[in-house]
Design a protein around this motif. Structure first.
Motif, short mmCIF file in Angstrom:
data_model
loop_
_atom_site.label_atom_id
_atom_site.label_comp_id
_atom_site.label_asym_id
_atom_site.label_seq_id
_atom_site.Cartn_x
_atom_site.Cartn_y
_atom_site.Cartn_z
N THR A 129 40.15 35.32 44.98
CA THR A 129 41.56 34.89 45.54
C THR A 129 42.32 33.98 44.93
O THR A 129 43.62 34.06 45.11
CB THR A 129 41.13 34.49 47.10
N THR A 130 41.90 32.88 44.24
CA THR A 130 42.60 32.08 43.92
C THR A 130 43.34 32.52 42.59
O THR A 130 44.72 32.26 42.32
CB THR A 130 41.55 30.78 43.06
N ILE A 132 36.75 30.27 38.97
CA ILE A 132 37.32 30.52 40.14
C ILE A 132 37.40 31.56 41.01
O ILE A 132 36.83 32.56 40.45
CB ILE A 132 39.00 30.07 39.78
N SER A 133 37.69 31.65 42.15
CA SER A 133 37.55 32.68 43.10
C SER A 133 38.58 33.93 42.65
O SER A 133 39.63 33.72 42.25
CB SER A 133 37.57 32.59 44.46
#
Length: 325
Positions: free
Chosen positions: A17-18, A14-15
């Motif tokens: 940001t996520t 996942i990023s």
């Protein structure tokens, strides 16, 4: 920061940001319900220490924790392709090493050697500790149950067991996880400013803000340590017990004499005696007790620093990125 874990070479599941947005979401899910219901919402007529408010908040954090837990399981499985065994490991649920837990508690006991000396020896509480009376009296009250059971369990579940694995998936480095994730934990305590203003309207705003900033600082500092321990041991039990221990001991004394009851004048040796269990302890100990306390306090801090890595070394450490590219 040292680590005995090999670097992770796969692309982030996942990023970053996520991971950050989910952490913010978990913080909101945990705190917001306190203000949605009259049973949990603080007011001048209903403080957070009222038994009815504590019971309602316990139900609230249980429900909030369950939601965050399910969301994390979904992300770990759906995006991290983690097996049930890997999920349990990332959450710090399994394997649980009681040896690692005991060493972590010992490390905190070294750090708090001064307060343990003051409460146990100077104030004579060691007999009550051995008999279990102190723990029984604390845990039999709603405030004690909240502060030493529900609080540590739910907060370590959310901000260590659930938030940290998301950052592991996003390939945050070990240092980033240790120093960034506790900020969510610290921010989650800022709402106490509003509660304090409601229940203490005569206290100047500047004093209330300073109190809130101070609370944010020491909760974040504890969070740094808890995140470090969680990464190093992969053991949520360790950080939960450490959290409860720190809550029970509070901040160490950094000034003043030991053995003197709060609000009582320092008098001659034959004054200020408290009777308990058929005996008494003197609340105006000689100055050497205070000297011993501060020596032990400093020695404990040095010992904590020297043993920090050795007492948190574990084969169950989480698989983190050492240096983020």
């Amino acid at each position: 920061m040292k680590s005995n874990v090999s670097p992770v070479s796969k692309a982030p599941a996942i990023s970053s940001t996520t991971a950050a947005l989910l952490s913010v979401l978990f913080t909101i899910i945990y705190v917001l319900p306190f203000y949605l219901s009259p049973a949990t919402r603080p007011s001048r007529r209903l403080t957070r220490d009222a038994p009815s408010s504590i019971r309602a908040r316990v139900r609230s954090v249980t429900f909030s924790s369950a939601i965050c837990f399910c969301l994390t399981i979904y992300v770990l499985h759906q995006y991290g392709n983690a097996s049930p065994k890997e999920i349990l490991r990332l959450l710090g649920f399994w394997p649980i090493s009681l040896f690692d837990t005991a060493r972590t508690v010992l490390l905190v006991a070294i750090l708090f050697a001064g307060p343990l000396f003051e409460y146990g020896i100077v104030e004579g509480c060691w007999k009550r500790w051995i008999r279990g009376r102190e723990a029984y009296e604390i845990l039999s009250s709603w405030i004690g149950y909240r502060n030493f059971v529900v609080g540590p369990v739910s907060e370590e579940l959310i901000w260590r067991s659930l938030v940290i694995p998301l950052h592991v998936l996003a390939h945050f480095s070990e240092k980033q996880i240790v120093f960034l994730t506790p900020l969510y934990f610290g921010i989650a305590h800022v709402h106490h400013l509003y509660e304090f203003r409601l229940t203490h309207p005569r206290v100047p705003v500047s004093v209330a803000i300073f109190r809130s900033l101070f609370q944010f600082t020491y909760t974040s500092l504890f969070g740094f340590f808890a995140a470090f321990v969680f990464l190093r041991t992969g053991n949520v039990l360790s950080v939960t017990l450490v959290h409860a221990l720190c809550n029970s001991l509070g901040l160490p004394r950094f000034w003043g004499r030991v053995g003197v009851e709060a609000g009582e004048p320092i008098g001659p040796p034959d004054t200020g005696k408290n009777y308990e269990d058929g005996g008494f302890y003197d609340t105006s100990k000689g100055v050497m007790w205070t000297v011993a306390y501060y020596i032990i306090l400093i020695a404990g801090a040095i010992g904590f620093y020297l043993q920090l890595f050795s007492l948190t070394e574990s084969s169950h450490a989480l698989p983190v990125v050492l240096v983020k590219a």
